[in-house]
Design a protein around this motif. Structure first.
Motif, PDB file in Angstrom:
ATOM      1  N   ASP A 203       0.613  -1.152  -0.048  1.00 29.04           N
ATOM      2  CA  ASP A 203      -0.038  -0.157  -0.059  1.00 29.04           C
ATOM      3  C   ASP A 203       0.793   1.024   0.012  1.00 29.04           C
ATOM      4  OD1 ASP A 203      -2.415  -1.335   0.020  1.00 29.04           O
ATOM      5  OD2 ASP A 203      -2.346  -1.626   2.423  1.00 29.04           O
ATOM      6  N   VAL A 204       0.175   2.497  -0.224  1.00 28.93           N
ATOM      7  CA  VAL A 204       0.781   3.726  -0.250  1.00 28.93           C
ATOM      8  C   VAL A 204       1.027   3.927   1.189  1.00 28.93           C
ATOM      9  CG1 VAL A 204      -0.061   4.406  -2.083  1.00 28.93           C
ATOM     10  CG2 VAL A 204      -1.399   4.992  -0.238  1.00 28.93           C
ATOM     11  N   PHE A 205       1.889   4.897   1.648  1.00 33.53           N
ATOM     12  CA  PHE A 205       2.159   5.374   3.059  1.00 33.53           C
ATOM     13  C   PHE A 205       0.715   5.885   3.501  1.00 33.53           C
ATOM     14  CE2 PHE A 205       7.069   5.764   2.520  1.00 33.53           C
ATOM     15  CZ  PHE A 205       7.096   4.644   3.046  1.00 33.53           C
ATOM     16  N   ASP A 206       0.554   5.761   4.988  1.00 36.41           N
ATOM     17  CA  ASP A 206      -0.588   6.555   5.428  1.00 36.41           C
ATOM     18  C   ASP A 206      -0.046   8.062   5.573  1.00 36.41           C
ATOM     19  OD1 ASP A 206       0.731   6.791   8.050  1.00 36.41           O
ATOM     20  OD2 ASP A 206       0.162   4.649   8.320  1.00 36.41           O
ATOM     21  N   ALA A 207      -1.198   8.998   6.177  1.00 35.32           N
ATOM     22  CA  ALA A 207      -0.724  10.075   6.105  1.00 35.32           C
ATOM     23  C   ALA A 207       0.360  10.705   7.137  1.00 35.32           C
ATOM     24  CB  ALA A 207      -1.933  10.854   6.510  1.00 35.32           C
ATOM     25  N   ASP A 208       0.294   9.793   8.087  1.00 40.02           N
ATOM     26  CA  ASP A 208       1.087  10.228   9.447  1.00 40.02           C
ATOM     27  C   ASP A 208       2.808   9.677   8.849  1.00 40.02           C
ATOM     28  OD1 ASP A 208       1.815  10.850  12.167  1.00 40.02           O
ATOM     29  OD2 ASP A 208       2.361   8.809  12.358  1.00 40.02           O
ATOM     30  N   THR A 209       2.678   8.521   8.465  1.00 45.58           N
ATOM     31  CA  THR A 209       4.181   7.897   7.917  1.00 45.58           C
ATOM     32  C   THR A 209       4.569   8.854   6.801  1.00 45.58           C
ATOM     33  OG1 THR A 209       3.567   5.765   8.570  1.00 45.58           O
ATOM     34  CG2 THR A 209       5.418   6.145   6.942  1.00 45.58           C
ATOM     35  N   ALA A 210       3.888   9.227   5.879  1.00 44.31           N
ATOM     36  CA  ALA A 210       4.173  10.120   4.522  1.00 44.31           C
ATOM     37  C   ALA A 210       4.804  11.336   4.933  1.00 44.31           C
ATOM     38  CB  ALA A 210       3.012  10.193   3.785  1.00 44.31           C
ATOM     39  N   ALA A 211       4.213  12.139   6.047  1.00 40.06           N
ATOM     40  CA  ALA A 211       4.533  13.391   6.511  1.00 40.06           C
ATOM     41  C   ALA A 211       5.718  13.171   7.315  1.00 40.06           C
ATOM     42  CB  ALA A 211       3.446  13.970   7.374  1.00 40.06           C
ATOM     43  N   GLY A 212       5.957  12.037   8.109  1.00 42.16           N
ATOM     44  CA  GLY A 212       7.100  11.966   8.900  1.00 42.16           C
ATOM     45  C   GLY A 212       8.441  11.621   7.728  1.00 42.16           C
ATOM     46  N   PHE A 213       8.135  10.762   6.839  1.00 42.52           N
ATOM     47  CA  PHE A 213       9.042  10.584   5.942  1.00 42.52           C
ATOM     48  C   PHE A 213       9.822  11.717   5.432  1.00 42.52           C
ATOM     49  CE2 PHE A 213       9.831  10.204   1.317  1.00 42.52           C
ATOM     50  CZ  PHE A 213      11.151   9.180   1.433  1.00 42.52           C
ATOM     51  N   LEU A 214       8.776  12.773   4.786  1.00 37.89           N
ATOM     52  CA  LEU A 214       9.194  14.275   4.344  1.00 37.89           C
ATOM     53  C   LEU A 214       9.923  14.810   5.385  1.00 37.89           C
ATOM     54  CD1 LEU A 214       5.957  14.886   2.295  1.00 37.89           C
ATOM     55  CD2 LEU A 214       8.247  14.391   1.294  1.00 37.89           C
ATOM     56  N   LEU A 215       9.419  14.752   6.489  1.00 42.09           N
ATOM     57  CA  LEU A 215      10.295  15.568   7.568  1.00 42.09           C
ATOM     58  C   LEU A 215      11.680  14.939   8.014  1.00 42.09           C
ATOM     59  CD1 LEU A 215       7.338  16.294  10.222  1.00 42.09           C
ATOM     60  CD2 LEU A 215       8.301  17.934   8.581  1.00 42.09           C
ATOM     61  N   GLU A 216      11.586  13.947   7.903  1.00 42.70           N
ATOM     62  CA  GLU A 216      12.998  13.176   8.112  1.00 42.70           C
ATOM     63  C   GLU A 216      13.928  13.452   7.063  1.00 42.70           C
ATOM     64  OE1 GLU A 216      15.053   8.662   8.855  1.00 42.70           O
ATOM     65  OE2 GLU A 216      12.583   9.028   8.963  1.00 42.70           O
ATOM     66  N   ARG A 217      13.623  13.307   5.935  1.00 44.08           N
ATOM     67  CA  ARG A 217      14.311  13.327   4.650  1.00 44.08           C
ATOM     68  C   ARG A 217      14.888  14.701   4.431  1.00 44.08           C
ATOM     69  NH1 ARG A 217      17.375   9.504   3.672  1.00 44.08           N
ATOM     70  NH2 ARG A 217      16.326   7.599   4.534  1.00 44.08           N
ATOM     71  N   THR A 218      13.980  15.851   4.650  1.00 44.95           N
ATOM     72  CA  THR A 218      14.409  17.185   4.506  1.00 44.95           C
ATOM     73  C   THR A 218      15.090  17.940   5.703  1.00 44.95           C
ATOM     74  OG1 THR A 218      12.047  18.011   4.814  1.00 44.95           O
ATOM     75  CG2 THR A 218      12.535  17.470   2.792  1.00 44.95           C
ATOM     76  N   GLY A 219      14.858  17.437   6.723  1.00 45.46           N
ATOM     77  CA  GLY A 219      15.151  18.111   8.103  1.00 45.46           C
ATOM     78  C   GLY A 219      14.339  19.198   8.431  1.00 45.46           C
ATOM     79  N   SER A 220      13.267  19.301   7.538  1.00 42.71           N
ATOM     80  CA  SER A 220      12.164  20.472   8.047  1.00 42.71           C
ATOM     81  C   SER A 220      11.426  20.263   9.289  1.00 42.71           C
ATOM     82  CB  SER A 220      11.296  20.596   6.975  1.00 42.71           C
ATOM     83  OG  SER A 220      10.283  21.627   7.034  1.00 42.71           O
ATOM     84  N   SER A 221      11.031  21.250   9.903  1.00 49.19           N
ATOM     85  CA  SER A 221      10.012  21.136  11.255  1.00 49.19           C
ATOM     86  C   SER A 221       8.649  21.431  10.572  1.00 49.19           C
ATOM     87  CB  SER A 221      10.451  21.769  12.248  1.00 49.19           C
ATOM     88  OG  SER A 221      10.605  23.242  11.973  1.00 49.19           O
ATOM     89  N   ASP A 222       8.279  21.644   9.576  1.00 47.53           N
ATOM     90  CA  ASP A 222       7.096  22.050   8.951  1.00 47.53           C
ATOM     91  C   ASP A 222       6.140  21.148   8.874  1.00 47.53           C
ATOM     92  OD1 ASP A 222       5.046  23.378   7.876  1.00 47.53           O
ATOM     93  OD2 ASP A 222       5.907  23.959   5.957  1.00 47.53           O
ATOM     94  N   ARG A 223       5.448  20.509   9.922  1.00 48.45           N
ATOM     95  CA  ARG A 223       4.574  19.422   9.784  1.00 48.45           C
ATOM     96  C   ARG A 223       3.304  19.476   9.041  1.00 48.45           C
ATOM     97  NH1 ARG A 223       5.021  13.909  11.577  1.00 48.45           N
ATOM     98  NH2 ARG A 223       3.118  13.235  11.262  1.00 48.45           N
ATOM     99  N   ALA A 224       2.711  20.702   9.106  1.00 48.91           N
ATOM    100  CA  ALA A 224       1.559  21.150   8.276  1.00 48.91           C
ATOM    101  C   ALA A 224       2.051  20.981   6.837  1.00 48.91           C
ATOM    102  CB  ALA A 224       1.058  22.336   8.810  1.00 48.91           C
ATOM    103  N   GLY A 225       3.119  21.573   6.465  1.00 46.66           N
ATOM    104  CA  GLY A 225       3.616  21.657   4.909  1.00 46.66           C
ATOM    105  C   GLY A 225       3.819  20.345   4.635  1.00 46.66           C
ATOM    106  N   ALA A 226       4.559  19.493   5.347  1.00 44.11           N
ATOM    107  CA  ALA A 226       4.674  17.873   4.921  1.00 44.11           C
ATOM    108  C   ALA A 226       3.337  17.295   4.778  1.00 44.11           C
ATOM    109  CB  ALA A 226       5.576  17.195   6.164  1.00 44.11           C
TER     110      ALA A 226
END
Length: 285
Positions: A203-226
């Motif tokens: 399956d695709v990533f769920d919303a929480d996992t997908a946002a966490g992935f983006l934050l971890e990979r970019t080093g950003s803290s912008d949860r809403a944007g992710a």
């Protein structure tokens, strides 16, 4: 397995939100198997291990899926006592081929022969290349391919077969050996492959996992944007990997990246054709 075998596979859905361990592989670890492919029909002295085909590079930024990999390894075992076929099915961009490539990378050393076949076109070519590498003879590609399949059914050598991007169940029935002791991995968008194998739905990533992935990979803290970008990309892991790499490389914000997506044809297609949407999103950013 051959048609009429009566084997019915089961489906297991796995979104694998446990992305705690990074599965990133540096390009320097990639083995170019293309150097092991010889001219079809040319006699060859066989030296094991034999590696034929070109698995995709396990791309930097591809992470998570620990649960799927563990399940795949458990289902396939060591391949020493029985023919075992395991399917990985899901949308294009869900990471099926990446999962198979990671499994090959982790386990190739356990096998005398590893054959990776790009099955979306004509698998005959891949099997014929194995025949050439093994010194098996035939009057044409078809005969050589059949000889290679027969060798897999009869040999005492350990082997692993990957049929990547299989279009339909008929391809599985035609090309998976009916006998032998070896694990087979089938990746496909078509769930009908479950007629001939056990199936894990990737399956695709769920919303929480997908946002966490983006934050971890970019080093950003912008949860809403992710979360907004993750939603815009439909949770597709490979699209998320592209987005993370782009944001990290360019230094743009998630909001800026999202603006690039707004108005693109891909946005209207995620609900109708996620595969085409993913391809257009990557091409447009």
């Amino acid at each position: 397995m051959e048609p009429g075998s009566g084997v019915t596979g089961g489906e297991v859905h796995v979104s694998d939100a446990s992305a705690s361990r990074d599965l990133t592989v540096d390009a320097s670890t990639h083995v170019d198997w293309s150097t092991t492919i010889v001219q079809v029909g040319r006699p060859a002295e066989v030296t094991f291990p034999v590696r034929v085909g070109e698995p995709p590079l396990v791309v930097a930024g591809f992470t998570g899926r620990d649960g799927v990999l563990a399940q795949l390894a458990g289902a396939l075992g060591d391949g020493s006592s029985a023919l075992v076929t395991q399917g990985l099915v899901g949308l294009g961009g869900a990471g099926k081929s990446q999962l198979a490539a990671r499994y090959v990378q982790d386990h190739a050393a356990e096998f005398d022969v590893v054959l990776w076949v790009r099955a979306e076109a004509d698998p005959t070519v891949g099997f014929a290349r194995l025949a050439a590498r093994l010194g098996l003879q035939g009057d044409d590609l078809v005969e050589q391919a059949r000889a290679a399949k027969g060798w897999l059914s009869e040999t005492d050598r350990s082997w692993l077969l990957v049929l990547d991007n299989v279009p339909d169940a008929a391809t599985v029935a035609e090309w998976v050996p009916s006998l032998g002791c070896g694990p087979v991995i089938v990746t496909s968008r078509n769930r009908q492959v479950g007629r001939f194998s056990e199936v894990v739905v990737v399956d695709v990533f769920d919303a929480d996992t997908a946002a966490g992935f983006l934050l971890e990979r970019t080093g950003s803290s912008d949860r809403a944007g992710a979360e907004a970008v993750a939603s815009g990309l439909g949770g597709l892991p490979l699209a998320l990997g592209h987005a993370a790499a782009y944001v990290a490389r360019s230094g743009c914000s998630f909001d800026e990246y999202l603006k690039r997506l707004v108005g693109l044809p891909a946005q209207e297609m995620f609900g109708q054709d996620p595969v085409r949407a993913y391809e257009e999103t990557v091409a447009s950013t």
